[in-house]
Design an enzyme around this catalytic site. Sequence first.
Site, PDB file in Angstrom:
ATOM      1  N   LYS A  20      -0.165  -1.596  -0.105  1.00 14.81           N
ATOM      2  CA  LYS A  20      -0.010   0.380  -0.312  1.00 14.81           C
ATOM      3  C   LYS A  20       0.606   1.314  -0.339  1.00 14.81           C
ATOM      4  CE  LYS A  20      -4.137  -1.925   2.511  1.00 14.81           C
ATOM      5  NZ  LYS A  20      -4.540  -2.684   4.031  1.00 14.81           N
TER       6      LYS A  20
ATOM      7  N   ASP B 212     -11.491   2.881   3.903  1.00 10.14           N
ATOM      8  CA  ASP B 212     -12.356   0.995   3.648  1.00 10.14           C
ATOM      9  C   ASP B 212     -13.166   1.101   3.590  1.00 10.14           C
ATOM     10  OD1 ASP B 212      -9.533  -0.459   3.587  1.00 10.14           O
ATOM     11  OD2 ASP B 212      -9.799  -1.024   6.107  1.00 10.14           O
TER      12      ASP B 212
ATOM     13  N   GLN C 244      -5.116  -0.839   9.625  1.00  4.55           N
ATOM     14  CA  GLN C 244      -5.613  -2.768   8.801  1.00  4.55           C
ATOM     15  C   GLN C 244      -5.636  -3.878  10.418  1.00  4.55           C
ATOM     16  OE1 GLN C 244      -3.413  -3.410   5.802  1.00  4.55           O
ATOM     17  NE2 GLN C 244      -4.794  -5.655   6.355  1.00  4.55           N
TER      18      GLN C 244
END
Length: 294
Positions: A53, A120, A97
Site C-alpha cells: 500500500k 475502507d 489494518q
Amino acid sequence: MATLIDGKAVAVEIRGVVRDAITKLRADNDLQPGLAVVLVGSDPASEVYVRNKGKQTVEAGMQSFEYKLDAGTDEATVLALVERLNADGKVHGILVQLPLPPQIDADKVINAVNPDKDVDGFHVINAGRLATGQKCLVPCTPAGCVILARRALGDLSGLDAVIVGRSNIVGKPLVQLLLNENCTVTVAHSRTRDLAEKCRRADLLVAAVGRPEMIPGAWVKPGACVIDVGINRIAGEGKTRLVGDVEFASAEKIAGSITPVPGGVGPMTIALLLANTVTAACAIHGVEAPDLFK
Ligand code: NDP
C-alpha cells in the site's frame, strides 16, 4: 475454457487513472491526497499488504504516512492516534489494518475514524449510506469485484448473483453494490442448505469464504462469471502457494469467465483504496472528484 479476468491489468489501469487525477489535482488545486495506514502488531500477511500500500501510494503521487505499533499496544493509544489523524489536514484517508490484536475492539476503532476519511468504507455511517443508496466511500474489495464483473459481463442488470460469504468487509457491502447494478442477489453462508444448488443458479458467482478450493467446477453454471475473492495460503513442498475459494482447474472448464488467484480481485483492492483516497481528498476540499470507478 473460461476467459481469464485479469485483475492485475485492470488494477494497473485504475492506478494510472488515479495517478493522472492526482497530477491534475496537484497542478490545478495545489492538493496532494494523503493516506495514513495504521498497523498494530506484526501479522506477516498484513505487513506485506501495508508495504504494498505504501509503495503504491507514493507511486500514485500521494503522501503516505505509516504507523507501526507493537502488538501489545492498548486501545486508548490506537484511538488517540486515530483522533490525531482525523485532525491532520495532510491526511485524507485513514486505514487501520485488520485484524487487530484481541485487546483492541475493532468496531470501536473503525467507528472512531472520521467517516469522510474512512477510505475502507467500514464505518457504520458509510455502511448505512451504502445500504440506503447514498453517496459514500465504498469498501474496496467489493467495489473491485463489481468492476471485474462488469468488465467480463457488461451490464449486470437482471442477472442472478450468488455471493458465498456474508462478512462486513466483503459479502454484505457486495449485496448492496450488486443490488445497485440491478442483480437479483442471493447471499449464502455457513448455514446455507444445499450450497451447490444455490451456486449452480448463479450467472455471477462470488466466493468470499476463506476456505481453499471449496467450490468445485461442478457447482458452477455453464458460462457463468466467477469472481474468487478468497486468498488461502497452502503450505507444501517447502513453499507456500496461494489458492482461492474456487477450485480453479475444474471451474475454468465450465465458467464463461473467471478471476485467478493471485492476480484477480487482490490487486484491485489497493487500486480502489487509492481511488477512494482521491475521492475523500476532493470531498474534504470541495473539489469536484474525477470519476475513477468505470
Ligand atoms: P470472514 O471469515 O469474515 O467470512 C467468511 C464468510 O464465509 C462467513 O460469512 C461464513 O459464514 C462463510 N462461510 C464459512 N464457511 C462456509 C461454508 N462452508 N459454506 C458457506 N459459507 C461459509 O472472511 P472475509 O470476508 O474477511 O474473507 C473471505 C476471504 O476473502 C478470505 O480468504 C480473505 O483472505 C479474502 N479476502 C481477500 C481480500 C482481497 O482480495 N484483497 C480482501 C478481504 C478478504 P458465517 O457468516 O455463517 O460464519
